[in-house]
Write an enzyme that holds these catalytic residues in place. Structure first.
Site, PDB file in Angstrom:
ATOM      1  N   ASP A 292      -0.464  13.290  -0.876  1.00 58.13           N
ATOM      2  CA  ASP A 292      -0.464  13.346   0.368  1.00 58.13           C
ATOM      3  C   ASP A 292       0.717  14.499   0.810  1.00 58.13           C
ATOM      4  O   ASP A 292       0.183  14.580   1.973  1.00 58.13           O
ATOM      5  CB  ASP A 292      -1.432  12.861   0.823  1.00 58.13           C
ATOM      6  CG  ASP A 292      -2.531  11.908   0.671  1.00 58.13           C
ATOM      7  OD1 ASP A 292      -2.169  11.090  -0.050  1.00 58.13           O
ATOM      8  OD2 ASP A 292      -3.572  12.633   0.723  1.00 58.13           O
TER       9      ASP A 292
ATOM     10  N   HIS B 121       3.081   4.400  -2.824  1.00 58.54           N
ATOM     11  CA  HIS B 121       1.270   4.637  -3.779  1.00 58.54           C
ATOM     12  C   HIS B 121       1.628   3.036  -3.739  1.00 58.54           C
ATOM     13  O   HIS B 121       2.804   2.186  -4.095  1.00 58.54           O
ATOM     14  CB  HIS B 121       1.773   5.100  -4.456  1.00 58.54           C
ATOM     15  CG  HIS B 121       0.372   5.275  -4.983  1.00 58.54           C
ATOM     16  ND1 HIS B 121      -0.303   4.829  -6.297  1.00 58.54           N
ATOM     17  CD2 HIS B 121      -0.386   6.718  -4.837  1.00 58.54           C
ATOM     18  CE1 HIS B 121      -1.228   5.685  -6.268  1.00 58.54           C
ATOM     19  NE2 HIS B 121      -1.926   6.695  -5.229  1.00 58.54           N
TER      20      HIS B 121
HETATM   21  C1  SDX Z   1      -3.629   8.636  -1.716  1.00 55.28           C
HETATM   22  O1  SDX Z   1      -4.742   4.162  -4.888  1.00 55.28           O
HETATM   23  C2  SDX Z   1      -4.607   5.616  -4.910  1.00 55.28           C
HETATM   24  O2  SDX Z   1      -4.655   6.524  -6.468  1.00 55.28           O
HETATM   25  C3  SDX Z   1      -4.818   6.402  -3.395  1.00 55.28           C
HETATM   26  C4  SDX Z   1      -4.446   7.719  -3.785  1.00 55.28           C
HETATM   27  C5  SDX Z   1      -5.920   8.433  -5.233  1.00 55.28           C
HETATM   28  O3  SDX Z   1      -5.307   9.874  -5.331  1.00 55.28           O
HETATM   29  O4  SDX Z   1      -6.792   8.148  -4.847  1.00 55.28           O
HETATM   30  O5  SDX Z   1      -2.986   8.417  -4.164  1.00 55.28           O
HETATM   31  C6  SDX Z   1      -4.225   9.060  -2.508  1.00 55.28           C
HETATM   32  O6  SDX Z   1      -4.576   7.429  -1.350  1.00 55.28           O
HETATM   33  C7  SDX Z   1      -2.467   7.756  -2.047  1.00 55.28           C
HETATM   34  C8  SDX Z   1      -1.478   7.587  -0.792  1.00 55.28           C
HETATM   35  C9  SDX Z   1      -1.688   8.289   1.167  1.00 55.28           C
HETATM   36  N1  SDX Z   1      -1.218   7.177   1.909  1.00 55.28           N
HETATM   37  C10 SDX Z   1      -0.211   7.000   2.333  1.00 55.28           C
HETATM   38  O7  SDX Z   1       0.770   8.580   2.086  1.00 55.28           O
HETATM   39  C11 SDX Z   1       0.025   5.652   3.536  1.00 55.28           C
HETATM   40  C12 SDX Z   1       0.845   5.858   3.771  1.00 55.28           C
HETATM   41  N2  SDX Z   1       1.872   4.884   2.555  1.00 55.28           N
HETATM   42  C13 SDX Z   1       1.454   3.350   3.241  1.00 55.28           C
HETATM   43  O8  SDX Z   1       0.215   3.194   3.797  1.00 55.28           O
HETATM   44  C14 SDX Z   1       1.702   2.663   1.879  1.00 55.28           C
HETATM   45  O9  SDX Z   1       2.456   3.260   1.001  1.00 55.28           O
HETATM   46  C15 SDX Z   1      -0.150   2.313   0.457  1.00 55.28           C
HETATM   47  C16 SDX Z   1      -1.043   2.253   1.463  1.00 55.28           C
HETATM   48  C17 SDX Z   1      -0.268   4.038   0.347  1.00 55.28           C
HETATM   49  C18 SDX Z   1       0.825   1.856  -0.827  1.00 55.28           C
HETATM   50  O10 SDX Z   1       0.353   0.387  -0.602  1.00 55.28           O
HETATM   51  P1  SDX Z   1       0.421  -0.952  -0.861  1.00 55.28           P
HETATM   52  O11 SDX Z   1       0.510  -0.545  -2.980  1.00 55.28           O
HETATM   53  O12 SDX Z   1      -0.321  -1.684  -0.429  1.00 55.28           O
HETATM   54  O13 SDX Z   1       2.440  -1.578  -0.458  1.00 55.28           O
HETATM   55  P2  SDX Z   1       2.460  -2.331   1.250  1.00 55.28           P
HETATM   56  O14 SDX Z   1       2.324  -1.637   2.067  1.00 55.28           O
HETATM   57  O15 SDX Z   1       2.680  -3.802   0.284  1.00 55.28           O
HETATM   58  O16 SDX Z   1       3.778  -2.200   0.811  1.00 55.28           O
HETATM   59  C19 SDX Z   1       4.957  -2.330   0.267  1.00 55.28           C
HETATM   60  C20 SDX Z   1       6.343  -2.743   0.528  1.00 55.28           C
HETATM   61  C21 SDX Z   1       6.323  -3.519   2.607  1.00 55.28           C
HETATM   62  O17 SDX Z   1       7.087  -3.999   2.732  1.00 55.28           O
HETATM   63  P3  SDX Z   1       7.437  -4.857   2.273  1.00 55.28           P
HETATM   64  O18 SDX Z   1       6.285  -5.779   3.250  1.00 55.28           O
HETATM   65  O19 SDX Z   1       7.420  -5.306   1.310  1.00 55.28           O
HETATM   66  O20 SDX Z   1       8.748  -5.421   3.620  1.00 55.28           O
HETATM   67  O21 SDX Z   1       6.890  -0.972   1.228  1.00 55.28           O
HETATM   68  C22 SDX Z   1       6.948  -0.494   2.321  1.00 55.28           C
HETATM   69  C23 SDX Z   1       5.974  -1.433   3.346  1.00 55.28           C
HETATM   70  O22 SDX Z   1       5.933  -1.777   4.850  1.00 55.28           O
HETATM   71  N3  SDX Z   1       5.986   0.615   2.966  1.00 55.28           N
HETATM   72  C24 SDX Z   1       6.529   1.810   3.587  1.00 55.28           C
HETATM   73  C25 SDX Z   1       5.582   2.284   2.995  1.00 55.28           C
HETATM   74  N4  SDX Z   1       4.774   2.145   2.763  1.00 55.28           N
HETATM   75  C26 SDX Z   1       5.032   0.586   2.209  1.00 55.28           C
HETATM   76  N5  SDX Z   1       7.016   1.713   4.851  1.00 55.28           N
HETATM   77  C27 SDX Z   1       7.193   2.294   5.029  1.00 55.28           C
HETATM   78  N6  SDX Z   1       6.593   3.740   5.442  1.00 55.28           N
HETATM   79  C28 SDX Z   1       5.738   4.094   3.890  1.00 55.28           C
HETATM   80  N7  SDX Z   1       4.872   4.807   3.391  1.00 55.28           N
END
Ligand code: SDX
Length: 439
Positions: free
Chosen positions: A373, A315
């Site tokens: 989710d 998140h």
């Molecule tokens: C919702 O914003 C909100 O409030 C949203 C929400 C709401 O109520 O409106 O809470 C609802 O959207 C919840 C999130 C649902 N999405 C998912 O479950 C999809 C999987 N999650 C990711 O895509 C990700 O975690 C995000 C999009 C939710 C957050 O991404 P960020 O904050 O931009 O973080 P990031 O992508 O930069 O990740 C940080 C690191 C990265 O590695 P590095 O580049 O630092 O090496 O963590 C890794 C990412 O590769 N990472 C993951 C991961 N999520 C982040 N690696 C594997 N699996 C994952 N799920």
């Protein structure tokens, strides 16, 4: 609009351009809780520089009294009330009132609000013909997006956003009609006749009735499932300045009509990185197939060269357990227990995936915990709701959050049209070349 709560610390920061030695004083605005903000509104005028923050990871876009999140502490409050207390003691329409008006209603105001919503749940009969323009196998989010956008063609009497009465009517209509639109999209996909809402049922009971009733026999709403649905709607109602809410705000900042703004929010919510994650979690679990394959998928999620991510984990804000996920986890077990669903392979796989991920160094160090989710799809599946309807139900819940945030933006005397700038890295000026002279 209540007086804005912030106070100002003048010149709390000094920004120094080390190249010229020039210093600029920046004020800090302090809210009621949470991080203070550095006021950079005059930065470009003073320094000729923009700030740069593509994902808005360190940028506050507005001042808001509605929802507070603390990602480190795993806190989520609607108008100051902790989400777990609302999930336990409140009901969705009461939470709608709280989000829109800022206070919990007394009994009389609650009854008036409930009556007003109830008597706006029907759709203009002409809209039912609009549904029939879609293919039967259209994704219900595509249908919902189209129908909501089209509402501005039906309700000209509530699109003048400068008129608080229009905003009040449009807000009521959107909160009230989303369940009807969601259920109609679902029934259309099945070839089932559309159902009209019933005024003797509460919001969540009506949603289940409109989705699952059969005109050939009496439909009895499962009160336990209705309560679970109501709790899920509460948990998804608002969430500060997330991607879809920011989309609604920036759409509304141009003066676009409220139905168009909510349709923009629905489009943004559909993305798998956002509200589409609940559908993506089930698709991922089906792809993983069995508990034995989980280690391979964990390895894929950690592999920088592999685009695969564990849907339902991570998140932008919560770097601790998503407080909604805790309530959802408990609800998942209750619903499966109430439905006497013992060894649900999906739930077993989800629990094992959660256990492994929470022990894995990669997920621990990146603070990737299950989010809201992760469990909603498991509950919806147990309730007999198809995967394609998961984000539709998220949108039914989040509409009140979008409406509350949209009204707050319109009523904010400092609001301007949202218009970010950029760091330009393209071509410098060059002259047009006739095609005969090009290589
Ligand atoms: C919702 O914003 C909100 O409030 C949203 C929400 C709401 O109520 O409106 O809470 C609802 O959207 C919840 C999130 C649902 N999405 C998912 O479950 C999809 C999987 N999650 C990711 O895509 C990700 O975690 C995000 C999009 C939710 C957050 O991404 P960020 O904050 O931009 O973080 P990031 O992508 O930069 O990740 C940080 C690191 C990265 O590695 P590095 O580049 O630092 O090496 O963590 C890794 C990412 O590769 N990472 C993951 C991961 N999520 C982040 N690696 C594997 N699996 C994952 N799920």
């Amino acid at each position: 609009m209540p007086e804005k709560m912030h106070s100002t610390e003048k010149a709390a920061f000094t920004l120094t351009d080390n190249r010229s030695g020039t210093s600029y004083d920046l004020d800090v605005l302090k809210g009621s809780t949470g991080p203070d903000v550095i006021d950079v509104r005059k930065l470009y005028a003073d320094t000729g520089h923009f700030t740069y923050d593509p994902g808005f990871t360190s940028t506050g876009s507005c001042e808001s009294d509605i929802t507070f999140i603390d990602g480190e502490e795993g806190i989520l409050r609607y108008r100051g009330y902790p989400i777990d207390q609302l999930a336990e003691h409140s009901h969705f329409l009461e939470v709608c009132y709280l989000l829109v008006y800022g206070e919990l209603p007394n009994a009389d105001d609650m009854e008036k609000f409930e009556t007003r919503i109830t008597y706006h749940t029907m759709l203009h009969e002409q809209i039912n013909y609009f549904f029939r323009g879609f293919r039967r196998d259209s994704h219900p989010m595509a249908i919902m997006n189209g129908v909501i956008g089209a509402l501005s063609a039906f309700y000209h009497d509530s699109t003048d956003i400068a008129d608080p009465v229009h905003r009040f009517i449009a807000s009521t209509r959107m909160i009230a009609k989303m369940p009807t639109i969601a259920a109609t999209a679902y029934r259309y996909s099945l070839g089932m006749p559309f159902t009209y809402p019933r005024n003797d049922l509460n919001f969540s009971e009506n949603l289940l009735y409109m989705m699952f009733s059969n005109p050939c026999e009496e439909y009895k709403v499962n009160k336990i499932l209705a309560r679970a649905m109501d709790r899920i709607l509460i948990l998804h109602a608002d969430h500060e300045q997330n991607a879809s809410t920011s989309t609604v705000r920036i759409s509304g900042s141009s003066g676009a009509n409220p139905f168009a703004c909510i349709a923009a929010g629905i489009a943004s919510l559909w993305g798998p990185a956002h509200g589409g994650a609940n559908e993506a979690v089930l698709t991922m679990l089906e792809e993983i197939g069995s508990v034995d394959n989980i280690p391979d998928y964990i390895a894929k999620a950690k592999d920088k060269n592999d685009p695969f991510r564990l849907m339902g984990f991570g998140h932008r804000v919560y770097k601790n357990f998503d407080p909604r996920a805790k309530v959802m986890r408990q609800t998942a077990h209750e619903v499966l227990g109430d439905l006497n669903i013992k060894d649900d392979p999906m739930l077993d796989m989800a629990m094992e995936l959660e256990r492994i991920a929470l022990e894995d160094d990669y997920f621990v160090e990146k603070k990737l915990y299950p989010n809201v989710d992760f469990y909603s799809g498991i509950i919806f599946k147990a309730m007999g709701i198809p995967t394609s309807m998961f984000t539709v139900l998220f949108a039914v819940a989040r509409t009140v959050g979008w409406v509350a945030q949209w009204n707050e933006m319109i009523e904010d005397p400092t609001q301007k049209i949202g218009r970010p700038r950029q760091l330009y890295t393209g071509s410098l000026e060059r002259n047009y070349l006739d095609v005969t002279k090009r290589k």
